[in-house]
Design a protein around this motif. Sequence first.
Motif, PDB file in Angstrom:
ATOM      1  N   LEU A   1      49.795  29.560  30.709  1.00  0.00           N
ATOM      2  CA  LEU A   1      50.379  30.906  30.684  1.00  0.00           C
ATOM      3  C   LEU A   1      49.327  31.984  30.928  1.00  0.00           C
ATOM      4  CD1 LEU A   1      53.020  31.131  27.819  1.00  0.00           C
ATOM      5  CD2 LEU A   1      53.336  31.619  30.228  1.00  0.00           C
ATOM      6  N   THR A   2      48.124  31.785  30.320  1.00  0.00           N
ATOM      7  CA  THR A   2      47.109  32.822  30.465  1.00  0.00           C
ATOM      8  C   THR A   2      46.631  32.935  31.912  1.00  0.00           C
ATOM      9  OG1 THR A   2      45.568  31.165  29.654  1.00  0.00           O
ATOM     10  CG2 THR A   2      46.224  32.864  28.112  1.00  0.00           C
ATOM     11  N   VAL A   3      46.413  31.785  32.556  1.00  0.00           N
ATOM     12  CA  VAL A   3      45.976  31.809  33.960  1.00  0.00           C
ATOM     13  C   VAL A   3      47.074  32.418  34.827  1.00  0.00           C
ATOM     14  CG1 VAL A   3      45.277  30.405  35.924  1.00  0.00           C
ATOM     15  CG2 VAL A   3      44.453  29.838  33.647  1.00  0.00           C
ATOM     16  N   TYR A   4      48.325  32.055  34.529  1.00  0.00           N
ATOM     17  CA  TYR A   4      49.471  32.601  35.249  1.00  0.00           C
ATOM     18  C   TYR A   4      49.507  34.124  35.126  1.00  0.00           C
ATOM     19  CZ  TYR A   4      54.358  32.906  36.796  1.00  0.00           C
ATOM     20  OH  TYR A   4      55.508  33.202  37.457  1.00  0.00           O
ATOM     21  N   ALA A   5      49.321  34.610  33.887  1.00  0.00           N
ATOM     22  CA  ALA A   5      49.334  36.054  33.660  1.00  0.00           C
ATOM     23  C   ALA A   5      48.226  36.721  34.458  1.00  0.00           C
ATOM     24  CB  ALA A   5      49.179  36.356  32.168  1.00  0.00           C
ATOM     25  N   TYR A   6      47.016  36.123  34.411  1.00  0.00           N
ATOM     26  CA  TYR A   6      45.884  36.738  35.105  1.00  0.00           C
ATOM     27  C   TYR A   6      46.116  36.773  36.609  1.00  0.00           C
ATOM     28  CZ  TYR A   6      41.212  38.152  36.287  1.00  0.00           C
ATOM     29  OH  TYR A   6      40.155  38.867  36.767  1.00  0.00           O
ATOM     30  N   ARG A   7      46.622  35.655  37.139  1.00  0.00           N
ATOM     31  CA  ARG A   7      46.851  35.600  38.587  1.00  0.00           C
ATOM     32  C   ARG A   7      47.931  36.597  39.002  1.00  0.00           C
ATOM     33  NH1 ARG A   7      46.008  31.362  41.805  1.00  0.00           N
ATOM     34  NH2 ARG A   7      48.228  30.961  42.032  1.00  0.00           N
ATOM     35  N   SER A   8      48.983  36.726  38.186  1.00  0.00           N
ATOM     36  CA  SER A   8      50.021  37.705  38.496  1.00  0.00           C
ATOM     37  C   SER A   8      49.457  39.116  38.498  1.00  0.00           C
ATOM     38  CB  SER A   8      51.154  37.628  37.458  1.00  0.00           C
ATOM     39  OG  SER A   8      51.630  36.321  37.344  1.00  0.00           O
TER      40      SER A   8
ATOM     41  N   PHE B   1      46.082  40.224  38.645  1.00  0.00           N
ATOM     42  CA  PHE B   1      44.918  40.635  39.429  1.00  0.00           C
ATOM     43  C   PHE B   1      44.829  39.982  40.803  1.00  0.00           C
ATOM     44  CE2 PHE B   1      43.700  41.630  35.090  1.00  0.00           C
ATOM     45  CZ  PHE B   1      43.251  42.919  35.237  1.00  0.00           C
ATOM     46  N   GLN B   2      45.618  38.938  41.050  1.00  0.00           N
ATOM     47  CA  GLN B   2      45.524  38.318  42.368  1.00  0.00           C
ATOM     48  C   GLN B   2      46.738  38.615  43.228  1.00  0.00           C
ATOM     49  OE1 GLN B   2      44.396  34.254  41.648  1.00  0.00           O
ATOM     50  NE2 GLN B   2      42.329  34.833  41.018  1.00  0.00           N
TER      51      GLN B   2
ATOM     52  N   PRO C   1      45.994  37.979  21.672  1.00  0.00           N
ATOM     53  CA  PRO C   1      45.468  37.385  22.908  1.00  0.00           C
ATOM     54  C   PRO C   1      44.885  38.453  23.835  1.00  0.00           C
ATOM     55  CG  PRO C   1      47.869  37.198  22.808  1.00  0.00           C
ATOM     56  CD  PRO C   1      47.452  38.069  21.670  1.00  0.00           C
ATOM     57  N   GLN C   2      43.671  38.202  24.322  1.00  0.00           N
ATOM     58  CA  GLN C   2      42.999  39.155  25.206  1.00  0.00           C
ATOM     59  C   GLN C   2      43.820  39.453  26.450  1.00  0.00           C
ATOM     60  OE1 GLN C   2      39.382  36.958  25.860  1.00  0.00           O
ATOM     61  NE2 GLN C   2      38.232  38.677  25.048  1.00  0.00           N
ATOM     62  N   ILE C   3      44.463  38.389  26.965  1.00  0.00           N
ATOM     63  CA  ILE C   3      45.136  38.533  28.252  1.00  0.00           C
ATOM     64  C   ILE C   3      46.247  39.585  28.174  1.00  0.00           C
ATOM     65  CG2 ILE C   3      46.779  36.653  27.791  1.00  0.00           C
ATOM     66  CD1 ILE C   3      45.198  37.137  31.190  1.00  0.00           C
ATOM     67  N   SER C   4      46.797  39.799  26.955  1.00  0.00           N
ATOM     68  CA  SER C   4      47.870  40.776  26.811  1.00  0.00           C
ATOM     69  C   SER C   4      47.375  42.206  26.935  1.00  0.00           C
ATOM     70  CB  SER C   4      48.566  40.608  25.455  1.00  0.00           C
ATOM     71  OG  SER C   4      49.039  39.302  25.306  1.00  0.00           O
ATOM     72  N   THR C   5      46.065  42.422  26.732  1.00  0.00           N
ATOM     73  CA  THR C   5      45.570  43.795  26.788  1.00  0.00           C
ATOM     74  C   THR C   5      44.648  44.037  27.968  1.00  0.00           C
ATOM     75  OG1 THR C   5      43.792  43.151  25.326  1.00  0.00           O
ATOM     76  CG2 THR C   5      45.675  44.241  24.321  1.00  0.00           C
ATOM     77  N   VAL C   6      44.367  42.992  28.748  1.00  0.00           N
ATOM     78  CA  VAL C   6      43.308  43.146  29.742  1.00  0.00           C
ATOM     79  C   VAL C   6      43.682  44.163  30.816  1.00  0.00           C
ATOM     80  CG1 VAL C   6      43.983  41.202  31.178  1.00  0.00           C
ATOM     81  CG2 VAL C   6      41.607  41.900  31.111  1.00  0.00           C
ATOM     82  N   SER C   7      44.972  44.223  31.224  1.00  0.00           N
ATOM     83  CA  SER C   7      45.292  45.162  32.305  1.00  0.00           C
ATOM     84  C   SER C   7      45.303  46.616  31.830  1.00  0.00           C
ATOM     85  CB  SER C   7      46.603  44.777  32.999  1.00  0.00           C
ATOM     86  OG  SER C   7      47.663  44.737  32.091  1.00  0.00           O
ATOM     87  N   PRO C   8      45.927  46.950  30.691  1.00  0.00           N
ATOM     88  CA  PRO C   8      45.795  48.349  30.241  1.00  0.00           C
ATOM     89  C   PRO C   8      44.334  48.745  29.979  1.00  0.00           C
ATOM     90  CG  PRO C   8      47.039  47.036  28.645  1.00  0.00           C
ATOM     91  CD  PRO C   8      46.875  46.209  29.856  1.00  0.00           C
TER      92      PRO C   8
END
Lengths: 103, 272
Positions: A57-64, A66-67, B113-120
């Motif tokens: 899920l985390t990689v998916y979120a990141y790719r959505s 920033f990529q 989780p970091q990923i939840s705040t990384v974009s803001p």
Amino acid sequence: MRVDGAGRAATLRYVTLPLLRSIVMIALLFRTLDALRAFDLMFVLTGGGPAGTTETLTVYAYRSLFQTLQLGFGAAVGCVIFALVMAVAWAYLRAIQPEGAAA
Amino acid sequence: MRRRWRAWDVAVLVLLAAWATPYFWQMRTSFTPDRELLAAPRAVPAAPTLAHYLAVAEKSVMPRALGNSLGVATLTTLLALVLGLPAAYAVARLPIPGKRVVLLIVVASTAFPQISTVSPLYLLLRELGLRDTWTALVLANTSFALPLLIWLLAGFIREIPIALEEAAFLDGAGRATVLRLVILPLVAPGVASAALLTFLAAWNEFLFAYTFTASEASRTVPVALALFPGVFEIPWGDIAAASILASLPPVIIVIALQRWLVRGLVAGALKD
């Protein structure tokens, strides 16, 4: 306990582990959350590939985010991860409440 | 009985060996010449070489990245301690309304989780003009280190006998003096462990460092390692040497802090 004839295994099972219960649960909680939130290993080693087979899920979120630049969608995935983590944390914290007084 | 313990000893040794193997292999790779790396692997290189370390030191971004990582991790640790110690003292000792709720929120936010705040956070830092700076990483890392730090330190502070503080108050000391001269020396072992955890987390942090940096001006070690593979080939030996170098500072710091990590200072402070 020793005097009552318990061996090491019985002592561990009936005395040490019950007393360590809340500490063990907190350790479990942190490890589970870390595993749920893990990102760097998958991202660096495989990037989620081949064909999404190692995509968490985390990689998916990141790719959505920033990529593929689906900002709203990526943010939504991020919120789902947050909800998931909170649910797991809540379940563990419920379980930490000691069950009655141990003798 | 005796026999069973031998079996346990062997099991422990096997586990330790399994745990150490990747490190050994990385170490071995870092000293093996490139042409030997492509042949059938052997435990010890036939012709050990320092070529990879020289290449990393002279031709890669690793020296710069090591400096960035040391700076960011040290500043993060200092800032988190300066902000976290008074907060922990307040949570542990001051009569704040709704203190339990505050502490619960602090504990809950360690699960964030970091990923939840990384974009803001990215948008915020970009608007502030902090992209690709140490400041951005220090601020982001500190915000994630603080909850655990406050929670740990509050636990340590609560174990200090309150009579020590009361004695200091009777002698005319204020809160700030008590915090500096009574609490701080007594929680030094706790501060050392909390500082160590903060430093290691900042040292290993990848997501923020990868997202908020754009050049070698602020890229930290994990990012530099992730970007190591070249376009046409993967320099395994250089990567191995770089990752050995990357794991040295934390090891050195743990060894340096060991005395503090195991010492308990409160023992014998009070005579009843």
